[in-house]
Structures are given as C-alpha cells and as structure tokens.
Design a protein around this motif. Structure first.
Motif, PDB file in Angstrom:
ATOM      1  N   THR A 159       0.844  -1.311   0.037  1.00 53.23           N
ATOM      2  CA  THR A 159       0.062  -0.060  -0.118  1.00 53.23           C
ATOM      3  C   THR A 159       0.938   1.508   0.010  1.00 53.23           C
ATOM      4  O   THR A 159       2.007   1.296   0.473  1.00 53.23           O
ATOM      5  CB  THR A 159      -1.005  -0.035   1.423  1.00 53.23           C
ATOM      6  N   LEU A 160       0.371   2.355  -0.616  1.00 55.04           N
ATOM      7  CA  LEU A 160       1.114   3.492  -0.694  1.00 55.04           C
ATOM      8  C   LEU A 160       0.900   4.247   0.527  1.00 55.04           C
ATOM      9  O   LEU A 160       1.457   5.440   0.843  1.00 55.04           O
ATOM     10  CB  LEU A 160       0.808   4.375  -1.910  1.00 55.04           C
ATOM     11  N   ALA A 305     -18.507   8.277  -2.159  1.00 57.18           N
ATOM     12  CA  ALA A 305     -17.121   8.769  -1.674  1.00 57.18           C
ATOM     13  C   ALA A 305     -16.304   7.638  -2.151  1.00 57.18           C
ATOM     14  O   ALA A 305     -16.378   6.504  -2.362  1.00 57.18           O
ATOM     15  CB  ALA A 305     -17.063   9.160  -0.342  1.00 57.18           C
ATOM     16  N   CYS A 306     -15.014   8.278  -2.122  1.00 58.51           N
ATOM     17  CA  CYS A 306     -13.674   7.309  -2.074  1.00 58.51           C
ATOM     18  C   CYS A 306     -13.217   6.949  -0.726  1.00 58.51           C
ATOM     19  O   CYS A 306     -12.970   7.543   0.286  1.00 58.51           O
ATOM     20  CB  CYS A 306     -12.635   7.965  -2.658  1.00 58.51           C
ATOM     21  N   TRP A 307     -13.400   5.293  -0.532  1.00 57.70           N
ATOM     22  CA  TRP A 307     -13.070   4.792   0.619  1.00 57.70           C
ATOM     23  C   TRP A 307     -11.845   4.848   1.182  1.00 57.70           C
ATOM     24  O   TRP A 307     -10.722   5.179   0.693  1.00 57.70           O
ATOM     25  CB  TRP A 307     -13.675   3.471   0.516  1.00 57.70           C
ATOM     26  N   THR A 308     -11.589   5.166   2.472  1.00 59.10           N
ATOM     27  CA  THR A 308     -10.390   4.980   3.415  1.00 59.10           C
ATOM     28  C   THR A 308     -10.678   3.832   4.500  1.00 59.10           C
ATOM     29  O   THR A 308     -11.762   3.734   5.138  1.00 59.10           O
ATOM     30  CB  THR A 308     -10.194   6.269   4.021  1.00 59.10           C
ATOM     31  N   PRO A 309      -9.473   3.079   5.028  1.00 56.80           N
ATOM     32  CA  PRO A 309      -9.539   2.376   5.845  1.00 56.80           C
ATOM     33  C   PRO A 309     -10.225   2.612   7.131  1.00 56.80           C
ATOM     34  O   PRO A 309      -9.939   3.787   7.524  1.00 56.80           O
ATOM     35  CB  PRO A 309      -8.219   1.711   6.132  1.00 56.80           C
ATOM     36  N   VAL A 339     -13.012   1.948  -4.007  1.00 56.10           N
ATOM     37  CA  VAL A 339     -11.707   1.797  -3.085  1.00 56.10           C
ATOM     38  C   VAL A 339     -10.477   2.015  -4.050  1.00 56.10           C
ATOM     39  O   VAL A 339     -10.118   1.222  -4.997  1.00 56.10           O
ATOM     40  CB  VAL A 339     -11.527   0.116  -2.461  1.00 56.10           C
ATOM     41  N   GLY A 340      -9.909   3.091  -4.082  1.00 60.41           N
ATOM     42  CA  GLY A 340      -9.107   3.559  -4.799  1.00 60.41           C
ATOM     43  C   GLY A 340      -7.518   2.996  -4.831  1.00 60.41           C
ATOM     44  O   GLY A 340      -7.053   2.207  -3.704  1.00 60.41           O
ATOM     45  N   GLY A 341      -6.680   3.205  -5.987  1.00 56.34           N
ATOM     46  CA  GLY A 341      -5.422   2.540  -5.866  1.00 56.34           C
ATOM     47  C   GLY A 341      -4.447   2.931  -5.093  1.00 56.34           C
ATOM     48  O   GLY A 341      -3.459   2.236  -4.916  1.00 56.34           O
ATOM     49  N   THR A 342      -4.824   4.002  -4.177  1.00 54.55           N
ATOM     50  CA  THR A 342      -3.748   4.452  -3.119  1.00 54.55           C
ATOM     51  C   THR A 342      -3.932   3.868  -1.971  1.00 54.55           C
ATOM     52  O   THR A 342      -3.391   3.991  -0.933  1.00 54.55           O
ATOM     53  CB  THR A 342      -3.938   6.242  -2.928  1.00 54.55           C
ATOM     54  N   MET A 343      -4.938   2.929  -1.922  1.00 54.88           N
ATOM     55  CA  MET A 343      -5.412   2.385  -0.415  1.00 54.88           C
ATOM     56  C   MET A 343      -4.860   0.971  -0.332  1.00 54.88           C
ATOM     57  O   MET A 343      -3.847   0.585  -0.630  1.00 54.88           O
ATOM     58  CB  MET A 343      -6.770   2.348  -0.241  1.00 54.88           C
ATOM     59  N   LEU A 344      -5.759  -0.156   0.170  1.00 55.36           N
ATOM     60  CA  LEU A 344      -5.529  -1.404  -0.007  1.00 55.36           C
ATOM     61  C   LEU A 344      -6.763  -2.154  -0.202  1.00 55.36           C
ATOM     62  O   LEU A 344      -7.976  -1.583  -0.002  1.00 55.36           O
ATOM     63  CB  LEU A 344      -4.883  -1.891   1.256  1.00 55.36           C
ATOM     64  N   GLN A 363     -13.887  -1.058  -7.517  1.00 54.66           N
ATOM     65  CA  GLN A 363     -12.617  -1.579  -6.870  1.00 54.66           C
ATOM     66  C   GLN A 363     -11.686  -1.276  -7.860  1.00 54.66           C
ATOM     67  O   GLN A 363     -11.770  -1.892  -8.743  1.00 54.66           O
ATOM     68  CB  GLN A 363     -12.783  -2.942  -6.531  1.00 54.66           C
ATOM     69  N   ASP A 364     -10.708  -0.589  -7.447  1.00 46.94           N
ATOM     70  CA  ASP A 364      -9.355  -0.298  -8.193  1.00 46.94           C
ATOM     71  C   ASP A 364      -8.405  -1.537  -7.794  1.00 46.94           C
ATOM     72  O   ASP A 364      -8.310  -1.938  -6.727  1.00 46.94           O
ATOM     73  CB  ASP A 364      -8.754   1.134  -7.795  1.00 46.94           C
ATOM     74  N   LEU A 365      -7.282  -1.600  -8.863  1.00 40.18           N
ATOM     75  CA  LEU A 365      -6.270  -2.178  -8.408  1.00 40.18           C
ATOM     76  C   LEU A 365      -5.389  -1.328  -7.739  1.00 40.18           C
ATOM     77  O   LEU A 365      -5.248  -0.129  -7.821  1.00 40.18           O
ATOM     78  CB  LEU A 365      -5.690  -2.855  -9.730  1.00 40.18           C
ATOM     79  N   MET A 366      -4.484  -2.053  -6.963  1.00 41.76           N
ATOM     80  CA  MET A 366      -3.522  -1.139  -6.045  1.00 41.76           C
ATOM     81  C   MET A 366      -2.484  -0.727  -6.875  1.00 41.76           C
ATOM     82  O   MET A 366      -1.195  -1.160  -6.754  1.00 41.76           O
ATOM     83  CB  MET A 366      -3.225  -1.848  -4.636  1.00 41.76           C
ATOM     84  N   LEU A 367      -2.772   0.153  -7.609  1.00 44.86           N
ATOM     85  CA  LEU A 367      -1.841   0.607  -8.665  1.00 44.86           C
ATOM     86  C   LEU A 367      -2.226   2.443  -8.885  1.00 44.86           C
ATOM     87  O   LEU A 367      -3.194   2.768  -8.954  1.00 44.86           O
ATOM     88  CB  LEU A 367      -1.701   0.348  -9.847  1.00 44.86           C
ATOM     89  N   ALA A 368      -1.130   3.052  -8.514  1.00 39.84           N
ATOM     90  CA  ALA A 368      -1.334   4.578  -8.434  1.00 39.84           C
ATOM     91  C   ALA A 368      -0.120   5.245  -8.753  1.00 39.84           C
ATOM     92  O   ALA A 368       1.010   5.175  -8.266  1.00 39.84           O
ATOM     93  CB  ALA A 368      -1.811   5.192  -6.973  1.00 39.84           C
ATOM     94  N   ASN A 369      -0.339   6.346  -9.721  1.00 43.28           N
ATOM     95  CA  ASN A 369       0.858   7.260 -10.303  1.00 43.28           C
ATOM     96  C   ASN A 369       1.936   6.901 -10.898  1.00 43.28           C
ATOM     97  O   ASN A 369       2.637   7.550 -11.645  1.00 43.28           O
ATOM     98  CB  ASN A 369       1.149   8.262  -9.014  1.00 43.28           C
ATOM     99  N   PHE A 370       2.480   5.723 -10.295  1.00 44.41           N
ATOM    100  CA  PHE A 370       3.826   5.140 -10.941  1.00 44.41           C
ATOM    101  C   PHE A 370       3.790   4.500 -12.143  1.00 44.41           C
ATOM    102  O   PHE A 370       2.862   4.201 -12.401  1.00 44.41           O
ATOM    103  CB  PHE A 370       4.397   4.223  -9.842  1.00 44.41           C
TER     104      PHE A 370
END
Length: 809
Positions: A159-160, A305-309, A339-344, A363-370
């Motif tokens: 996770t980021l 909304a975009c979810w956070t843990p 559930v965005g790619g910056t989370m888990l 549900q996003d894959l856990m991929l973001a910006n890189f």
C-alpha cells in the motif's frame, strides 16, 4: 442434518511479536531469548500491537519499514492441514519449526501451505525490512510522481499509505493484517466457484467445488429450489440451477438488496457455501462518452465517496470495524464507494456488508501514479495472480460493479507531457479485461481513474477526477460548463470537524501551529486544501477568511463548515438535475486519516462533518432541486429513484429574509417510480416573475427562493434554496428558537425561525448527533430534527450563521 460453514478456523494464537534490526536475525532460532516480545493480535499490524502495548505515538508514528518484525505462535494438532495466510505486509518469510516454508513479496496475495502436524509446532513469520529492499538498485521508471516516495515503490506490491507526505501520517503497514487460518484436508468443500446471471427475469446459479470422497448425490440449494450436481472429475462437483422469478439485488436507494443463501448437501451434511445476489450491470453509453451505469436496466446516478480504511494503524478487517461507517454511508444516501489505488484491498467483511446494505463498490487495482514495470515477468505474474485472487474472492458479490486499473497512472504521465503511446496503460487494462471476462464477466472494466478522453483527465469523457469546483478554484458554474460525465473523484476540501472532535484532538484553535499538521496538501504544491476552502468562504460570504481567522477563529471555522456544505449541495444539484450529462460523483474522501481538517466527510473518529450532512441532503432518493437557468428563471427538478410512486405537494416561495412573500406557487404532483420531472418557475407561477433577478428591472423583490416537496400530511420529503443576491451572512436577530421534544421515537429538536436562518447548526454537549445539520430554514418555518444515540436528556445549542442568537436546549 448438520449444517457446516465452509470457512477456515482462525489461527489466533496467542501470538507474540518483536522488532529487530534489519538482518539481525536470519533464523527463528535467533530470536529465542531476546527481550522485548509483546502480545500481538492476529490479524493485525505491528503498529497496532505497539499501540495496544502503550508503545506507540499517533503524533510521531514509529518507523517500521526500516526494521525486521517477527511474529510467532504455537500450532497444535495431528494430521495434514492447510495453513492459509490472507495478507502479509509486505516482505514475509513463513517458518515452521525452523524450516522456511514460504516467501511472499506482496501484501496483496494470499498463500496456502500444507503441513503435517504431530503435536505442538512453532510457526514464525519474519517481516523483512521494506526500506532495505527498496534501497537496493532498481530500474527507474520513465517518470517519477510527486505523490509518493521513494521511486522504487513502483517495484513493490504494498500500500502507498504511509508513503504519501501531505496526504496521511507516516504509519507503516507491517504484519499479518489479514487472518491466518487452518483447515483439515477434505472435510469441507474447497475451490468453491459460485456465479450468477440474470436473463429475462430468470436467475442462473452455477456452482463448482471440490469435495473428495463424497458418496451419493450432492445437491445444490438456493431460494427453496434444488438441483443435483454432476461429478465431473474425482471429487469435483458442478452444475447449474435456474431460478425463474428470482428476487433481484438492488442498490438500497432503488429497491431491496436481496441476497440468497446457497448450500450443498452430501451424505446427510449441509454445507453453507455463502450468499449470492442476482442483478445486471450495464453501460448506458460508450465509455468514451462517459461512464454511466444501469442496474437491472434502471439508470443509477452513482454518488458516494472514495473509501479509506477504518483505522490506519491497525488496518482492521472485521465487520465491527466496517459496520458503523458503512451505516453512515447508507444513511447519507450514498449508492457507491470507490476503493482507490492508493489504499489497500479491503477484507471480505467489507464486501459482505456492502452486499447486505445495497452499496455498489468500485474496486481499483492497487496501482497509483507510478510507471509500474509490467514488462518485468515477475511483476506481471504477481499482478496477474493478484487480480485473479481478488475476483475469485469476490466472485459472488453483487455489490461489486466496477473494477479499475488503478488511480492516476495515466493522468500522471500525461500531465508530465508524455504522448498517449506512453501514458495509456494498455498492458494492465488488457490483463484486467482478460481476468474479468474469465471470472466476472458481469463487471464493468475501467482502464484507469481517470481515463477515456483526449487526455485521461478530460472532464467530458470516460471518468474524470473533477476538481474544477474545488482545488482549481473555479466558480460554481464550472460544474455544468465542464460537462462532467462521471467524477470518480471530486470536491476535496480541508473539511473542518465538529467542535467536539477538535477539542478532543486539541485542535480547537486554527491559529495553533499544530493545526496545519492536519491539513492535507499535494506534495510539492505551494498551496493546501485549507486555502481551497477559504477561497469558497470568501466567494460565498464576501469576507476575508485570512483576517477572520486572526480576529474571530471560532467564526472562521463555522463559516468554513458552512461553505463546504454549500459547495457540496450546489455541485450535486447541478449534476443530478434533469438533463444533466453527469452520471456519478464520488467525493474525495470518505474518512479522515488523521485528526484535523482532513479531506474526509467524516472525521478520524467516524463523526459526521458538515460535508456529510450536506451530502445526505444532496443524495436523497426522493429529491427536490433548484437550478438557476438565467433568463429562463429557476427550474425545479423532482426525482423519485425508489420503486414506489410518490404523491406530494410542491411549493415554491419567493420571499425576503424577513418573510415577506413576493410570489408563491403550489401544485400537487405524482412521481412515478424511478422517474424525474422538471418544472420552470414560470410554469409553476403561471406568470412572469424575475426568479433569478436576471432582468435587472429594479431591486430584486426577494432574497431567497424556497422549494419544498412534501407529503399531503405535511411531512417534508426534500427542500432546496436559491439566493439570487448571494448568502447574506452578517449576524442579526432572526428570531431563532429551539424546543426539545421527547417521546416514544426518541428525542428531537423543534427548531423555528422568524426570519431566514442560514446554515443552522446544532451542537450537542455530549455524545450523539442530530439527524440533520448545517441546513437552511425559510422565514416563518420550523423543522423537527431527531437526535441520535444520546445518553440521558440531550442538551446543547442551536445557532445560525446569520443569527446573533445562541439558543440553549
């Protein structure tokens, strides 16, 4: 008949944990006799264990990625068993009795190992230093994002969270954060595969599982109907059960989220295989023209909304952690969480609850910006397994509707000037589409968030991250001018928590230097999201927020809360109006990750902020909206998303702040199920009236327009306001009053006003919250507001932004 659940048993210890220098202990025997072991709940994180032991500071989180962390427990049993590890963060070795049995390099992959038990055994988990691994030489990407550091994170499957300065605290995820379980071989169905589909009102359930040694017929049951499964290979059973007239699963705003239990019977035993829902998800237009979804053939405006843990430190995955937050999402009328790619990836309990509550999940894959190394066979193989495990785990979840290739990967590259051949994430999209076609063909695949236009962040195509109104300080009109098709992120503000939360966090004074620590900012930017909020305070109320902050910090925070609520309601009114091209909007973010004025619509303790109350009004399934159409006057938009007809009375009143009526219209309306109706102010009044003060024939005859949709018995379903000359916030006496009403339904406040009351807000002295807050009251009107979860007789205050009164109750 015995009924058995097809779940593994938790290997919950007791576990103990110790933190060591990186590489200091290469074998489980090296930690024997070391001082410093503490109790460590599993599932859980090292940070959570340290916090429970009183060895953790929220103000200065303990760095963990620079260390090795060891867990160990005793395992007792005899015979062959399967040990399953649902989630190991992040570089982990699994040792049994001093023998290395498994090495994992991904936080997002589950693993199983077969073990032969003969008494008491020692299981040890060694979480190796991620910082040490990231410091090794790695191939650099074509771009380096500002979001997270270091750049070598592109190679890590973790996770980021904890790596994004300005976004969240540096809490580092280490440990067995998902369950470690055990099961005997052959005693329950395994490799369970359940799939549902719907065509012409008939649901179809296909099932496949392994149950070696089963003798006699194996029967599949669902919804009171059954079929005998065929044994297609030794110990493998599969078949299909058709269910004409099956009750469908709906988002909670549009119907009932019906779930159906599935069981299998064999040799006098009944096994619970889980629950399934039957529904269809379809696209209403090509993706290039903007994402737009229909559920069971009915268009759904996706808002949420975009979810956070639930807890950044412990990363809990049990129902108790998710339930209160998801209940708030339902109460607010949200239909979708992303559930965005910056989370888990959230635990199965999250998805189970979304199934039960009728909340759609993106549900996003856990991929973001890189610039991820998808050309590396090892990375690609791990990602392919990750996608497969995700879709297999959620194979029967009706709430899952969209899977995305990650967050802002395409946007990051495009904004750095790379051509489409570079920024378009074709490899990941192809992997995701192939996996979805094989495992969940009912899902909508989104290449990346955002994506779909000439540039991936174009607002009028695909999906966008819309911050025109918000970070880019655009006027409210931009929400329509931008022709937003689907905002998978939007409306990020440094949203101020309620006073009780600020007092608890010792952040009641925005002039305190500690205040800035809770305000989010993009790394490298010379502005923060408090400045964004302050811009709209100035635009809405004609005040200098900087001066107000120094002279009257309490009022500065009050107007900040009110402004965020106004922006939320105004923007979604544009997007939900009849004729709008917008099919969805997901606010950034759901919950704060730290104390203070974070992005969340609920704070770090799970208490609603002014933004949550505004969204609860903006997201009503039965809704009344007012939009300014300039020379065409005001337009009233009536929405009924429910499955039942609504007979109501519509009232449109134009009045001064003191209550003098300039014009008024009333009409009975009937709203068919899942329908919308638009009426102009001219049509309602039956004559010309300068409803928007656009013609400039002289001073406006009114200060506000009030649209009210109510039942014939007087029950208010929805209302909306329009202020042609802006919101007059200067305090004056407005005749505000409040009376506590206690009865069988619980406590409530009857709030009334003689003059117009702007952004009425209720502050309770103790725990609890009002059902609504930060709302307007028309002159001469009243509202009854329920008070939730208060202990004893409630007390507190009622104020309005434009009133001098502080009314105690």
């Amino acid at each position: 008949m015995a009924v058995l659940r097809t779940v593994d048993h938790a290997l919950d210890g007791p576990w103990e944990m110790i933190v060591t220098d990186p590489g200091a202990c290469t074998h489980p025997g090296d930690i024997d006799g070391l001082p410093g072991f503490i109790a460590a709940p599993v599932p859980g994180t090292a940070a959570g264990a340290l916090r429970a032991a009183g060895l953790w500071s929220d103000a200065a989180p303990t760095p963990l990625h620079g260390s090795d962390v060891w867990y160990r427990t005793a395992v007792e049993g005899r015979g062959r068993e399967i040990l399953r590890f649902e989630g190991l963060a992040t570089l982990c070795e699994v040792w049994l009795d001093g023998e290395l049995r498994l090495t994992s390099r991904s936080m997002f992959l589950a693993h199983e190992i077969a073990v032969d038990l003969d008494g008491t055994h020692t299981l040890a988990l060694a979480f190796r230093s991620l910082a040490r691994d990231l410091a090794r030489p790695h191939k650099r990407g074509r771009w380096r994002p500002q979001l997270a550091t270091p750049g070598s994170l592109r190679h890590a499957r973790t996770t980021l969270l904890g790596f994004m300065p300005g976004w969240c605290p540096g809490v580092e995820a280490v440990g067995p954060y998902r369950p470690v379980t055990r099961r005997g071989e052959g005693d329950r169905p395994t490799a369970i595969d359940l799939r549902t589909s719907v065509a012409d009102g008939t649901g179809s359930l296909t099932a496949r599982f392994d149950l070696p040694g089963a003798a006699g017929p194996v029967i599949l049951r669902c919804d009171g109907r059954a079929t005998v499964l065929a044994e297609t290979a030794h110990g493998r059973f599969e078949g299909r059960l058709d269910l004409p007239g099956i009750a469908l699963w709906w988002p909670h705003t549009h119907g009932e989220p019906r779930l159906h239990a599935v069981t299998a019977e064999a040799e006098g035993r009944s096994f619970e295989l889980g629950r399934v829902g039957f529904r269809t998800i379809t696209m209403r237009r090509p993706f290039a023209e903007g994402l737009s979804l229909a559920v069971n053939g009915v268009p759904v405006f996706c808002r949420g909304a975009c979810w956070t843990p639930p807890d950044l430190v412990g990363l809990p995955g049990e129902r108790a952690a998710y339930a209160p937050l998801l209940a708030l999402a339902v109460e607010a009328g949200m239909t979708m969480l992303r559930v965005g790619g910056t989370m888990l990836y959230e635990a199965t309990a999250f998805h189970d609850l979304c199934d039960e509550l009728g909340l759609l999940v993106w549900q996003d894959l856990m991929l973001a910006n890189f610039d991820y190394p998808v050309d590396d066979p090892a990375f690609r193989s791990a990602l392919d397994s990750e996608i497969g495990q995700l879709l297999d785990r959620l194979q029967a979840s009706p709430s899952l509707c969209v899977v995305g290739g990650g967050s802002e990967v395409e946007q990051q590259a495009a904004m750095l000037g790379f051509p489409e051949a570079v920024w378009h994430a074709t490899a990941v999209e192809a992997m995701l589409r192939e996996a979805a076609a094989a495992r969940r063909p009912d899902l909508v695949v989104v290449p990346n968030s955002p994506s779909g236009g000439d540039l991936p962040f174009s607002t009028n195509a695909g999906v966008t991250h819309y911050y025109g109104v918000g970070a880019y300080l655009r006027p409210f009109e931009d929400a329509r001018r931008a022709e937003v098709r689907f905002a998978s992120e939007c409306l990020a503000f440094a949203s101020v928590p309620e006073p009780a939360s600020l007092t608890q966090a010792r952040l009641a004074d925005p002039r305190n230097p500690a205040w800035a620590l809770g305000v989010p900012r993009d790394r490298g930017a010379d502005w923060d999201f408090e400045g964004v909020r302050d811009h709209y305070v100035g635009a809405l109320y004609g005040l200098d927020p900087g001066r107000l902050r120094g002279d009257d910090p309490e009022r500065y925070l009050v107007l900040g809360r009110a402004a965020v609520a106004e922006v939320m309601e105004t923007t979604f009114a544009e997007w939900r109006r009849t004729g709008s091209v917008t099919a969805g909007g997901l606010v950034w973010l759901w919950r704060d990750l730290a104390p203070g004025a974070g992005w969340g619509v609920v704070d770090v303790a799970g208490r609603p902020k002014s933004a949550w109350y505004a969204l609860k009004r903006a997201f009503r399934p039965v809704q009344a909206l007012l939009t300014d159409e300039g020379l065409n006057g005001l337009h009233a938009h009536l929405l009924n998303e429910t499955a039942e007809p609504v007979d109501a009375v519509l009232t449109l009143t134009f009045a001064t702040g003191a209550g003098k009526v300039a014009a008024r219209a009333e009409r009975a309306v009937s709203l068919a199920p899942r329908s919308a109706l638009a009426l102009s102010s001219a049509a309602l009044l039956g004559r010309f009236f300068d409803a928007t003060a656009a013609y400039r024939f002289g001073p406006a005859a009114h200060d506000l327009a009030h649209l009210r949709l109510g039942r014939p018995d007087g029950t208010v379903l929805a209302d909306a306001f329009h202020f042609p000359a802006g919101r007059a916030a200067a305090p004056r006496e407005i005749g505000l009053s409040a009376e506590l009403v206690e009865g069988g339904a619980g406590a409530a406040l009857r709030i009334a006003t003689d003059h117009h009351a702007l952004s009425v807000h209720i502050g309770l002295d103790g725990e609890g919250r009002p059902a609504d807050n930060w709302f307007h009251l028309a002159p001469g009107s009243e509202r009854l507001i329920a008070l939730h979860a208060t202990a004893g007789r409630p007390s507190g205050t009622v104020r309005a932004v434009n009133g001098t009164e502080t009314v105690r109750f």
